[in-house]
Design a protein around this motif. Structure first.
Motif, mmCIF file in Angstrom:
data_model
loop_
_atom_site.group_PDB
_atom_site.id
_atom_site.type_symbol
_atom_site.label_atom_id
_atom_site.label_comp_id
_atom_site.label_asym_id
_atom_site.label_seq_id
_atom_site.Cartn_x
_atom_site.Cartn_y
_atom_site.Cartn_z
ATOM 1 N N THR A 120 -11.889 -6.007 -25.002
ATOM 2 C CA THR A 120 -13.199 -5.433 -25.299
ATOM 3 C C THR A 120 -13.098 -4.436 -26.438
ATOM 4 O OG1 THR A 120 -13.927 -5.748 -23.027
ATOM 5 C CG2 THR A 120 -15.164 -4.168 -24.348
ATOM 6 N N GLU A 121 -12.093 -3.590 -26.401
ATOM 7 C CA GLU A 121 -11.923 -2.610 -27.474
ATOM 8 C C GLU A 121 -11.644 -3.288 -28.811
ATOM 9 O OE1 GLU A 121 -9.157 0.468 -26.377
ATOM 10 O OE2 GLU A 121 -10.692 1.499 -25.204
ATOM 11 N N ALA A 122 -10.897 -4.371 -28.787
ATOM 12 C CA ALA A 122 -10.632 -5.107 -30.028
ATOM 13 C C ALA A 122 -11.933 -5.696 -30.583
ATOM 14 C CB ALA A 122 -9.602 -6.208 -29.793
ATOM 15 N N LEU A 123 -12.772 -6.223 -29.706
ATOM 16 C CA LEU A 123 -14.052 -6.774 -30.138
ATOM 17 C C LEU A 123 -14.960 -5.678 -30.693
ATOM 18 C CD1 LEU A 123 -14.664 -9.262 -27.189
ATOM 19 C CD2 LEU A 123 -14.013 -9.835 -29.538
ATOM 20 N N VAL A 124 -14.998 -4.536 -30.016
ATOM 21 C CA VAL A 124 -15.798 -3.406 -30.492
ATOM 22 C C VAL A 124 -15.296 -2.970 -31.867
ATOM 23 C CG1 VAL A 124 -16.309 -0.961 -30.089
ATOM 24 C CG2 VAL A 124 -16.585 -2.614 -28.237
ATOM 25 N N TRP A 125 -13.976 -2.864 -32.010
ATOM 26 C CA TRP A 125 -13.420 -2.476 -33.306
ATOM 27 C C TRP A 125 -13.845 -3.470 -34.392
ATOM 28 C CZ3 TRP A 125 -11.947 1.097 -36.356
ATOM 29 C CH2 TRP A 125 -11.280 0.785 -37.548
ATOM 30 N N ASN A 126 -13.752 -4.755 -34.093
ATOM 31 C CA ASN A 126 -14.122 -5.775 -35.069
ATOM 32 C C ASN A 126 -15.589 -5.662 -35.469
ATOM 33 O OD1 ASN A 126 -11.570 -6.941 -35.264
ATOM 34 N ND2 ASN A 126 -11.908 -8.151 -33.421
ATOM 35 N N LEU A 127 -16.448 -5.363 -34.505
ATOM 36 C CA LEU A 127 -17.860 -5.162 -34.820
ATOM 37 C C LEU A 127 -18.038 -3.942 -35.713
ATOM 38 C CD1 LEU A 127 -20.819 -5.957 -34.477
ATOM 39 C CD2 LEU A 127 -20.872 -4.504 -32.444
ATOM 40 N N TYR A 160 -16.727 5.991 -29.156
ATOM 41 C CA TYR A 160 -16.894 4.944 -28.143
ATOM 42 C C TYR A 160 -15.841 5.095 -27.039
ATOM 43 C CZ TYR A 160 -16.559 0.347 -25.997
ATOM 44 O OH TYR A 160 -16.481 -0.675 -25.084
ATOM 45 N N ARG A 161 -14.583 5.253 -27.435
ATOM 46 C CA ARG A 161 -13.500 5.381 -26.454
ATOM 47 C C ARG A 161 -13.634 6.660 -25.635
ATOM 48 N NH1 ARG A 161 -7.833 3.982 -29.066
ATOM 49 N NH2 ARG A 161 -7.341 3.020 -27.065
ATOM 50 N N GLU A 162 -14.015 7.741 -26.304
ATOM 51 C CA GLU A 162 -14.180 9.020 -25.610
ATOM 52 C C GLU A 162 -15.281 8.924 -24.554
ATOM 53 O OE1 GLU A 162 -15.692 13.429 -26.782
ATOM 54 O OE2 GLU A 162 -14.212 12.502 -28.126
ATOM 55 N N ALA A 163 -16.339 8.205 -24.851
ATOM 56 C CA ALA A 163 -17.438 8.041 -23.900
ATOM 57 C C ALA A 163 -16.981 7.320 -22.637
ATOM 58 C CB ALA A 163 -18.590 7.288 -24.552
ATOM 59 N N GLY A 164 -15.969 6.465 -22.772
ATOM 60 C CA GLY A 164 -15.474 5.719 -21.623
ATOM 61 C C GLY A 164 -14.481 6.484 -20.766
ATOM 62 N N GLY A 165 -13.922 7.534 -21.325
ATOM 63 C CA GLY A 165 -12.931 8.304 -20.568
ATOM 64 C C GLY A 165 -11.725 7.462 -20.202
ATOM 65 N N GLU A 166 -11.020 7.886 -19.177
ATOM 66 C CA GLU A 166 -9.811 7.170 -18.742
ATOM 67 C C GLU A 166 -10.120 5.828 -18.097
ATOM 68 O OE1 GLU A 166 -7.009 9.427 -16.457
ATOM 69 O OE2 GLU A 166 -7.318 11.209 -17.691
ATOM 70 N N ASP A 167 -11.291 5.711 -17.483
ATOM 71 C CA ASP A 167 -11.632 4.483 -16.770
ATOM 72 C C ASP A 167 -12.185 3.388 -17.676
ATOM 73 O OD1 ASP A 167 -10.860 5.662 -14.380
ATOM 74 O OD2 ASP A 167 -12.884 6.440 -13.988
ATOM 75 N N GLY A 168 -12.501 3.728 -18.907
ATOM 76 C CA GLY A 168 -13.088 2.746 -19.812
ATOM 77 C C GLY A 168 -14.579 2.593 -19.558
ATOM 78 N N ILE A 169 -15.159 1.650 -20.231
ATOM 79 C CA ILE A 169 -16.606 1.438 -20.168
ATOM 80 C C ILE A 169 -16.893 0.170 -19.383
ATOM 81 C CG2 ILE A 169 -18.647 0.983 -21.598
ATOM 82 C CD1 ILE A 169 -17.153 2.726 -23.748
ATOM 83 N N GLU A 170 -17.848 0.270 -18.483
ATOM 84 C CA GLU A 170 -18.246 -0.893 -17.696
ATOM 85 C C GLU A 170 -18.778 -1.977 -18.641
ATOM 86 O OE1 GLU A 170 -17.963 -1.373 -14.365
ATOM 87 O OE2 GLU A 170 -16.884 0.537 -14.357
#
Length: 184
Positions: free
Chosen positions: A29-36, A55-65
């Motif tokens: 997911t992070e790779a796709l977000v980066w590509n976008l 984006y990553r900071e908003a997800g914290g340690e658990d990531g983004i749903e």
């Protein structure tokens, strides 16, 4: 901060990067977000990195749903690389698109005086989005909008040469997008 390991090349057949049976994990997911972010910040990796960090900071340690990825991304890019406006807020839409276009020294001819209340009252966001789409295409950019499933319009702009890559990436991400000439 460095970019993810998965660089997006719009010339590749990106849809084959994931099998239908595969579950995407956080790294995917992070790779796709980066590509976008790379696509919507052409030639501006510094902004893409800053938005990726937000984006990553908003997800914290658990990531983004998974169902919050696009909304979290919207917050990271809003008014710099993307737009999100109320369905009737023509003035904010014009202001935001003007700001996005100004990054690339483009001035949009909206077909009327954007400070005139009669002009603003006589149009709507979809009509303005179609105008912006046409004007940006003249300069090699495409305006995209995504389905908010609500009373708002949201999207971003990217180089027109990346149209196919944008469509492929959105499909892999499960994001329903359309050109700005065809608002949701």
């Amino acid at each position: 901060m460095s970019s993810p390991d998965h660089e997006f090349d719009p010339d590749d057949n990106f849809r084959q990067a994931f099998d239908d049976e595969d579950e995407m994990d956080l790294d995917d997911t992070e790779a796709l977000v980066w590509n976008l972010l790379v696509l919507i910040n052409p030639g501006d990796e510094e902004t893409a990195l800053r938005q990726f960090a937000a984006y990553r900071e908003a997800g914290g340690e658990d990531g983004i749903e998974p169902d919050q990825v696009l909304w979290t991304l919207k917050d990271a890019i809003d008014w710099t690389s993307g737009f999100h406006v109320d369905w009737k807020d023509t003035e904010s839409f014009i202001d935001c698109i003007n700001q996005l276009a100004a990054r690339y020294a483009i001035e949009i001819d909206w077909g009327g005086d954007t400070s005139d209340e009669d002009f603003l009252d006589g149009t709507d966001v979809p009509a303005l989005m179609a105008t912006a789409y046409d004007r940006l295409r003249e300069h090699g950019y495409s305006l995209w909008n995504w389905n908010t499933d609500g009373d708002a319009y949201a999207g971003w702009m990217a180089l027109s040469r990346d149209d196919e890559g944008m469509q492929q990436l959105a499909a892999v991400m499960g994001v329903e997008i359309r050109p700005g000439s065809d608002a949701f």
